[in-house]
Design a protein around this motif. Structure first.
Motif, mmCIF file in Angstrom:
data_model
loop_
_atom_site.group_PDB
_atom_site.id
_atom_site.type_symbol
_atom_site.label_atom_id
_atom_site.label_comp_id
_atom_site.label_asym_id
_atom_site.label_seq_id
_atom_site.Cartn_x
_atom_site.Cartn_y
_atom_site.Cartn_z
ATOM 1 N N GLY A 119 10.082 7.423 28.014
ATOM 2 C CA GLY A 119 12.154 8.352 28.582
ATOM 3 C C GLY A 119 11.762 9.521 28.773
ATOM 4 N N PRO A 120 12.750 10.637 28.576
ATOM 5 C CA PRO A 120 12.299 11.591 29.383
ATOM 6 C C PRO A 120 11.898 12.458 28.440
ATOM 7 C CG PRO A 120 15.465 11.384 29.399
ATOM 8 C CD PRO A 120 14.354 9.689 28.927
ATOM 9 N N ARG A 121 10.633 13.169 28.880
ATOM 10 C CA ARG A 121 10.412 14.685 28.594
ATOM 11 C C ARG A 121 8.855 13.877 27.381
ATOM 12 N NH1 ARG A 121 15.076 15.974 25.881
ATOM 13 N NH2 ARG A 121 15.064 15.695 23.636
ATOM 14 N N MET A 122 8.951 12.403 27.720
ATOM 15 C CA MET A 122 7.603 11.882 27.934
ATOM 16 C C MET A 122 6.255 12.751 28.458
ATOM 17 S SD MET A 122 5.668 8.154 27.965
ATOM 18 C CE MET A 122 4.804 7.460 26.480
ATOM 19 N N ASP A 123 5.225 12.640 27.977
ATOM 20 C CA ASP A 123 3.822 13.504 28.020
ATOM 21 C C ASP A 123 4.347 15.175 28.557
ATOM 22 O OD1 ASP A 123 2.720 12.032 26.632
ATOM 23 O OD2 ASP A 123 2.670 10.617 28.032
ATOM 24 N N PHE A 124 3.959 14.793 30.525
ATOM 25 C CA PHE A 124 3.847 16.168 31.018
ATOM 26 C C PHE A 124 3.392 15.437 32.403
ATOM 27 C CE2 PHE A 124 -0.679 15.531 30.035
ATOM 28 C CZ PHE A 124 -1.434 15.292 31.145
ATOM 29 N N ILE A 125 3.546 16.348 33.757
ATOM 30 C CA ILE A 125 3.620 15.871 35.152
ATOM 31 C C ILE A 125 2.195 17.194 35.029
ATOM 32 C CG2 ILE A 125 4.484 16.140 37.036
ATOM 33 C CD1 ILE A 125 5.494 13.818 35.733
#
Ligand code: NAD
Ligand code: UDP
Length: 388
Positions: free
Chosen positions: A216-222
């Protein structure tokens, strides 16, 4: 927050509690903090080295729950405040871990230390101070399915007895030591065994959670935006990054592995029930996943490509996926779980919990978030001339 008396699953009033949440600044922690602030009267002592993902809950001071969440920036490896914070709380939830597969074979020592050695004091302080512990393990403790060792054409491969993963019956099957992928699963398994033993020998009240690919949203990083350019996050963020940059999604070893994905908001409901129903959750190990959302990684890539085109309004690129070898993508020592279907009997029986969100719906809301959060930043990075 809901007013009036809140009741547990057995109709008893729920008393407000103080929760020491370690790793509260991560993906799961941030959603759990949100839930606890919005829907319960509980207090959270939020421990982490980072707080970017929970900043919106900490500031400004005028937020309705101000005073019920307190951030403590600390590293549990070496901070003497840890025991005091556990003592101040009724319940400790330990989420802290290195838990991205790209690290398991390239940083095996950090992985083992983080998932086993660093968790030891948490277990010890809970046990010595008679504090309840909810510890986050992983579905990866099951390793490979029994079915994966059967001949490719065996009809038994279709029999759930050979692949459905059951907390109290399935074996934990890892690859050889040189496949350092399993450093994480093995460390998690040993801390599970230690917690279980503390329960058996010293009466520790514990619950172990085995998440099955919560996304879902906020998983890990880009990579290159809110994380290192060369970093390799988990598959949701890898594929989101490829879609945002309009590059092909990389299918490791053909994308044949299978996963079941559960929406973070459904999974957080399960944790909420564990927190507020200790009599039903103590002494249990729970699979938390969505057995109905199974896809191969290739199918996931195809679905994400389709959903992203819908939410961004941009048509997919001509060749949306590309095959890469695991050696090229992760390096030496990578190995994979073939299939992960959670048995839901125990969590159904104890907490009457069931996931609700389909894979399409959860990808639609998650990719809408990814597009809104990152599309502009990516465009700017791409437009920047490379320094010569
Ligand atoms: P995450 O990396 O987003 O969160 C972990 C948090 O712990 C991070 O904010 C990190 O800064 C913090 N942390 C790590 N080491 C620390 C230390 N020494 N001191 C203080 N803080 C520290 O990961 P997540 O997805 O939120 O996972 C949380 C837990 O759930 C982990 O234990 C992970 O193994 C388990 N898990 C998650 C999934 C999933 O689907 N997301 C699957 C299997 C297991
Ligand atoms: N994977 C992939 N391409 C990527 C990232 C991951 O094909 O860009 C695959 C990976 O090899 C694994 C699956 O996707 O089979 C899920 O990977 P993830 O990192 O989410 O963690 P896991 O489920 O293995 O713990």
């Amino acid at each position: 927050m809901a007013t009036g008396v809140r009741l547990d699953l057995d109709g008893r009033p729920i008393k407000p509690m103080t929760i020491c949440m370690i790793g509260a600044g991560g993906f799961i922690g941030s959603h759990l903090c949100e839930k606890l602030m919005a829907e319960t009267p509980h207090k959270v002592l939020a421990l982490d080295v980072y707080n970017d993902k929970i900043k919106h809950l900490l500031e400004p001071d005028s937020l309705p729950w101000a005073g019920r969440i307190q951030f403590h920036r600390l590293n549990i490896k070496n901070d003497s405040r840890l025991e005091g914070l556990i003592k101040m709380a009724d319940l400790t939830i330990n989420l802290a871990a290195i838990c991205t597969p790209a690290d398991y074979n390239t940083r095996p020592l950090d992985t083992i230390y983080s998932n086993f050695i660093d968790a030891l004091p948490v277990v010890k302080y809970c046990s010595e101070n008679n504090k309840r512990l909810i510890h986050f393990s992983t579905c990866e403790v099951y390793g490979k399915t029994i079915g994966s060792f059967l001949p490719k054409d065996s009809s038994l491969r279709q029999d759930p007895a050979y692949y459905v993963l059951k907390e109290d019956a399935s074996p934990c099957i890892f690859g050889p030591i040189e496949k350092q992928r399993w450093s994480y699963a093995c460390a998690k398994q040993l801390i599970e065994r230690l917690i279980y033993a503390e329960g058996a020998e010293n009466g520790l009240e514990f619950t172990i959670v085995r998440p099955f690919n919560w996304i879902g949203p906020r998983m890990d990083f880009i990579p290159g935006i809110d994380g290192p350019s060369e970093g390799v996050p988990r598959v949701l963020a890898c594929f989101s990054n490829n879609l945002l940059r309009r590059e092909p999604l990389k299918l490791v070893d053909g994308g044949q592995s299978q996963r079941t994905f559960v929406y973070i908001k459904d999974a957080i409901e399960a944790v909420h029930l564990m927190i507020e129903n200790p009599d039903r959750a103590n002494g249990q190990i729970f699979n938390v996943g969505n057995p109905h959302n199974e896809v191969t990684v290739r199918q996931l890539a195809e679905m994400m490509t389709e959903v992203y085109a819908k939410v961004s309004g941009e048509p997919p690129i001509e060749e949306p996926t590309i095959d890469v070898s695991s050696k090229e993508f992760y390096g030496e020592g990578y190995d994979d779980s073939d299939k992960r279907i959670p048995d839901m009997t125990i969590i159904n029986r104890q907490l009457s919990w069931n996931p609700k969100t389909s894979l399409w719906d959860l990808l639609e809301s998650t990719l809408t978030y990814q597009h809104r959060t990152y599309a502009e930043a990516i465009k700017k990075v791409i437009a920047k001339p490379v320094a010569s």
